[in-house]
Design an enzyme around this catalytic site. Sequence first.
Site, PDB file in Angstrom:
ATOM      1  N   GLY A  90      -2.791   5.951 -15.304  1.00 39.02           N
ATOM      2  CA  GLY A  90      -1.686   5.141 -14.796  1.00 39.02           C
ATOM      3  C   GLY A  90      -1.537   5.292 -13.304  1.00 39.02           C
ATOM      4  O   GLY A  90      -2.296   6.001 -12.642  1.00 39.02           O
ATOM      5  N   GLY A  92       0.367   3.333  -9.479  1.00 38.77           N
ATOM      6  CA  GLY A  92       0.662   2.088  -8.776  1.00 38.77           C
ATOM      7  C   GLY A  92       0.388   2.250  -7.305  1.00 38.77           C
ATOM      8  O   GLY A  92      -0.510   3.004  -6.900  1.00 38.77           O
ATOM      9  N   GLY A  93       1.196   1.566  -6.495  1.00 44.06           N
ATOM     10  CA  GLY A  93       0.977   1.595  -5.057  1.00 44.06           C
ATOM     11  C   GLY A  93       1.214   2.961  -4.433  1.00 44.06           C
ATOM     12  O   GLY A  93       0.640   3.295  -3.410  1.00 44.06           O
ATOM     13  N   GLY A  95       0.881   6.052  -6.075  1.00 42.53           N
ATOM     14  CA  GLY A  95       0.094   7.180  -6.538  1.00 42.53           C
ATOM     15  C   GLY A  95      -0.654   6.875  -7.815  1.00 42.53           C
ATOM     16  O   GLY A  95      -0.538   5.799  -8.401  1.00 42.53           O
ATOM     17  N   VAL A  97      -2.023   8.660 -11.668  1.00 42.12           N
ATOM     18  CA  VAL A  97      -1.819   9.718 -12.647  1.00 42.12           C
ATOM     19  C   VAL A  97      -3.118   9.911 -13.431  1.00 42.12           C
ATOM     20  O   VAL A  97      -3.711   8.946 -13.920  1.00 42.12           O
ATOM     21  CB  VAL A  97      -0.665   9.376 -13.619  1.00 42.12           C
ATOM     22  CG1 VAL A  97      -0.501  10.482 -14.654  1.00 42.12           C
ATOM     23  CG2 VAL A  97       0.632   9.177 -12.843  1.00 42.12           C
ATOM     24  N   LYS A 111      -0.128  14.090 -11.215  1.00 41.55           N
ATOM     25  CA  LYS A 111       0.366  13.037 -10.331  1.00 41.55           C
ATOM     26  C   LYS A 111      -0.188  13.269  -8.920  1.00 41.55           C
ATOM     27  O   LYS A 111       0.055  14.295  -8.304  1.00 41.55           O
ATOM     28  CB  LYS A 111       1.901  13.070 -10.314  1.00 41.55           C
ATOM     29  CG  LYS A 111       2.575  11.958  -9.556  1.00 41.55           C
ATOM     30  CD  LYS A 111       4.094  12.100  -9.750  1.00 41.55           C
ATOM     31  CE  LYS A 111       4.865  11.067  -8.972  1.00 41.55           C
ATOM     32  NZ  LYS A 111       6.337  11.258  -9.157  1.00 41.55           N
ATOM     33  N   ASP A 207      17.729   7.688 -10.280  1.00 37.03           N
ATOM     34  CA  ASP A 207      16.853   6.546 -10.558  1.00 37.03           C
ATOM     35  C   ASP A 207      16.615   6.399 -12.063  1.00 37.03           C
ATOM     36  O   ASP A 207      15.480   6.309 -12.514  1.00 37.03           O
ATOM     37  CB  ASP A 207      15.525   6.710  -9.817  1.00 37.03           C
ATOM     38  CG  ASP A 207      14.782   5.380  -9.643  1.00 37.03           C
ATOM     39  OD1 ASP A 207      15.419   4.315  -9.803  1.00 37.03           O
ATOM     40  OD2 ASP A 207      13.584   5.405  -9.343  1.00 37.03           O
TER      41      ASP A 207
END
Length: 403
Positions: A90, A92-93, A95, A97, A111, A207
């Site tokens: 997994g 995204g922009g 980082g 995983v 991570k 969050d």
Amino acid sequence: MQFYNLGLIIGLSVASGPCILLLVLGALLISRHLKQRKARALREKFFSQNRGQLLKQLVSHRADIAERMLISLEELEKATNNFDQARRVGGGGHGTVYKGILSDLHVVAIKKSNIVVKREIDEFINEVAILSQINHRNIVKLHGCCLEIQVPLLAYEFISNGTLSDHLHTEEPRSLAWKDRLRITNEIAKALAYLHSAVSVPVIHRDIKPSNILLDEALTAKVSDFGASRYIPIDQTGTATAVQGTIGYLDPMYYYTGRLTENSDVYSFGVLLVELLTRRKPSLYRSSEGDGLVMQFLTLLAHDNLSEILDPQVVEEGGGQVKEVATIAASCIKLRGEERPTMRQVEMTLEALQTPNESVSELIEETNETMNYPRTNKRAKQGESSRCYSLEEEVLLSATYPR
């Protein structure tokens, strides 16, 4: 004479060949040694820098944690086959995983940040400082961190079943069963209540949203991503911070005042409840009148017409519990933070909903009165105004917050 010169040349060539080879090999070995030495010096520099930040975060709590949580870069490289793309699970922009297996046979999610900026490093260090002191079955466990790289690497327990958002927002007409949704919300509430009131120094997550809730194979909820989290000393009612969070889940009062309290997490949790009830994303939804998800939900609840926006599966499976959960959500997303319940109160009410005994209704009613929940009966509909909030408050709730 010519034969003599030729023989001399051949002799010198044969004799010097091994010398040249030795020189080349020597140069390669020296170069390799210098590279290793430089890499080791760089790792020591990063370790010193990052460990200093971590110790600064932990100085008033448990400084010994910084030592027992450390994992070497070599260990993580071995665990991921040198961060092989086949181990990527997994990201995204910000980082990536990776899945890995540590030498102690723990399966972990590692991570690794793609961005080298101070804020990213600060968030990683902050996450280590908080998670290293937390032990709760509904909060993702941190196994350790690697500080030998510019942006620290974090190794969590590996949760294999994706996020709550993945399960909720599928292309399929049916999603999570109602009993699972109710249990998952209770588990999230338990985790937040623990963070707010059971740890030595209260923690505000900042969050809370479905994509930050991991689910294991048994669909047990695990709250994750503590990079934006903050400590709130017990003797303080809040703290002034730069506003962080996700559009749609962000507490309006925190956004406009910059003052962070436990109530900000309560608001985000209320939005998450609305999302679970409707299967609509708060950042994308707009009604025909232009209202956002929260405002539309409150308007329909006040008019006792919530079925217009509810997920049909929820209506089919939830029965009378749906009204109670909707009422809890409405209380959590009140505009004024001081009018919202605590996460402990929310947890108790959700727990009562799942308790199969005759006193459940009385317990829920008693807790509702303690939390001052809004009523959704005819009197609420036929009062002086059918609106839950004033026009000014509606504008705040339905606004698209600039970031």
